[in-house]
Design a protein around this motif. Structure first.
Motif, short mmCIF file in Angstrom:
data_model
loop_
_atom_site.label_atom_id
_atom_site.label_comp_id
_atom_site.label_asym_id
_atom_site.label_seq_id
_atom_site.Cartn_x
_atom_site.Cartn_y
_atom_site.Cartn_z
N SER A 170 13.89 37.87 35.83
CA SER A 170 13.56 36.79 35.33
C SER A 170 14.42 35.38 36.03
N SER A 171 14.08 34.62 35.47
CA SER A 171 14.61 33.12 35.90
C SER A 171 15.37 32.61 34.67
N ILE A 172 16.55 32.30 34.87
CA ILE A 172 17.31 31.83 33.41
C ILE A 172 18.28 30.38 33.87
N ALA A 173 18.48 29.90 32.79
CA ALA A 173 19.38 28.92 32.72
C ALA A 173 20.43 29.07 31.42
N PHE A 174 21.46 28.43 31.48
CA PHE A 174 22.49 28.20 30.13
C PHE A 174 22.59 26.96 29.76
N LEU A 175 22.48 26.90 28.18
CA LEU A 175 23.09 25.57 27.53
C LEU A 175 24.24 25.66 27.07
N HIS A 176 24.84 24.34 27.10
CA HIS A 176 26.33 24.53 26.59
C HIS A 176 26.39 24.76 25.31
N PRO A 177 27.29 25.63 24.91
CA PRO A 177 27.45 26.28 23.56
C PRO A 177 27.71 25.15 22.45
N LYS A 178 28.56 24.01 22.89
CA LYS A 178 28.77 22.99 21.99
C LYS A 178 27.83 22.26 21.42
N ASP A 179 26.61 21.98 22.31
CA ASP A 179 25.42 21.42 21.88
C ASP A 179 24.47 22.14 21.11
N VAL A 180 24.61 23.63 21.07
CA VAL A 180 23.79 24.24 20.22
C VAL A 180 24.14 25.15 19.21
N GLY A 181 25.31 24.66 18.63
CA GLY A 181 25.79 25.30 17.29
C GLY A 181 26.83 26.45 17.54
N GLY A 182 27.45 26.16 18.63
CA GLY A 182 28.60 26.96 18.96
C GLY A 182 28.24 28.38 19.63
N GLU B 112 14.12 20.77 31.55
CA GLU B 112 13.90 19.46 31.51
C GLU B 112 13.80 18.89 30.21
N GLN B 113 12.92 19.73 29.31
CA GLN B 113 12.77 19.07 27.85
C GLN B 113 13.95 19.06 27.12
N ILE B 114 14.62 20.24 27.15
CA ILE B 114 15.80 20.27 26.33
C ILE B 114 16.97 19.37 26.79
N GLY B 115 17.08 19.17 28.19
CA GLY B 115 18.14 18.23 28.75
C GLY B 115 17.93 16.97 28.33
N ALA B 116 16.70 16.69 28.28
CA ALA B 116 16.35 15.11 27.87
C ALA B 116 16.55 15.04 26.32
N LYS B 117 16.91 15.80 25.72
CA LYS B 117 17.26 15.78 24.05
C LYS B 117 18.77 15.63 23.91
N GLY B 118 19.32 15.56 25.17
CA GLY B 118 20.85 15.28 25.12
C GLY B 118 21.70 16.91 25.11
N VAL B 119 21.06 17.74 25.31
CA VAL B 119 21.85 19.04 25.27
C VAL B 119 22.28 19.35 26.76
N ARG B 120 23.59 19.70 27.00
CA ARG B 120 23.98 19.67 28.44
C ARG B 120 23.57 21.16 29.08
N LEU B 121 23.16 21.06 30.24
CA LEU B 121 22.79 22.36 30.80
C LEU B 121 24.00 22.87 31.53
N LEU B 122 24.30 24.08 31.63
CA LEU B 122 25.39 24.71 32.45
C LEU B 122 24.89 25.33 34.06
N ASP B 123 23.30 24.95 34.07
CA ASP B 123 22.90 25.35 35.32
C ASP B 123 22.12 24.04 35.70
N GLU B 124 22.36 23.84 37.14
CA GLU B 124 21.15 22.48 37.51
C GLU B 124 19.85 22.83 37.97
N ARG B 125 19.99 24.13 38.22
CA ARG B 125 18.32 25.01 38.60
C ARG B 125 18.46 26.19 37.98
N PRO B 126 17.35 26.86 37.94
CA PRO B 126 17.09 28.24 37.17
C PRO B 126 17.94 29.14 38.27
N ARG B 127 18.59 30.11 37.75
CA ARG B 127 19.17 31.39 38.49
C ARG B 127 18.50 32.59 38.22
#
Lengths: 139, 139
Positions: free
Chosen positions: B115-127, B94-109
């Protein structure tokens, strides 16, 4: 002993520092220009660990024909190398070299924040450019 | 809180486990097949940290058309993603998404070792393909 840092190649150091500070709430603890390696860099602190800390290292090449400059031209921005913390870099080089892994450095050289470092050949460690880091005393 | 793991894509999991055990004197602490992600994997323990440990994660694709299979065809063996430990993955998304970083997961998997995980879009975090990890209780 620890994952010391993940080195990320980028085109614009200041832009990426701002991105990582904003996104992950990390703080820059050191900035350096390393002429020998042809980079300017920043270390963002993540955590403390045994024998040293864990960091994100952002790397901007000083010129297009430096190793990081060539990496960027070939692969684009992203993970350039991974560094593991070791208690004694000379000893680690000897032990790992004796296992048949090629070392890219004959002797330790100067790394970030006063550390002593050496690189391993990526082909011998799963395609990952790998650095060994002995942190400076007291870091 | 910590660098949770570095995920390394490889063609032959058993061969790479042997290489990392031999080279870095690491030990496999978990093996899993994750059908959802199309991988079989092993976690090699490096250190303990706040909220969980630090690991090397070796990933072999279950098929050529899985994400890791496609990565291997395109880039070859090497670093596939980097994972940061967070106290609460839903909150971090929620916090990172609110900063404009795209999440590849809508909810944790489900990730490694419960563990519970989620991925961020590589283009939004330096490749860098970036994973957020909330370790299972007690790990």
């Amino acid at each position: 002993m620890r994952i010391d840092h993940i080195g990320i190649a980028c085109h614009d150091l200041e832009e990426k520092i701002a991105l990582f500070e904003r996104t992950f709430e990390l703080t820059v603890v050191a900035r350096e220009v390393n002429e020998e390696q042809g980079v300017k860099e920043a270390m963002l602190h993540i955590a403390d660990g045994e024998g040293g800390g864990s960091y994100i290292q952002l790397l901007e090449p000083l010129s297009a024909d430096s190793p990081v400059g060539k990496f960027l031209a070939r692969r684009g921005e992203g993970v350039h190398h991974v560094a593991f913390g070791v208690p004694d870099v000379s000893q680690a080089m000897e032990q790992i070299g004796a296992k048949g892994v090629r070392l890219l450095d004959e002797r330790p050289r100067h790394g970030s924040m006063g550390s002593s470092i050496a690189f391993l050949h990526p082909k011998d460690v799963g395609g990952m450019l790998t650095e060994l880091v002995q942190a400076a005393e007291g870091r």
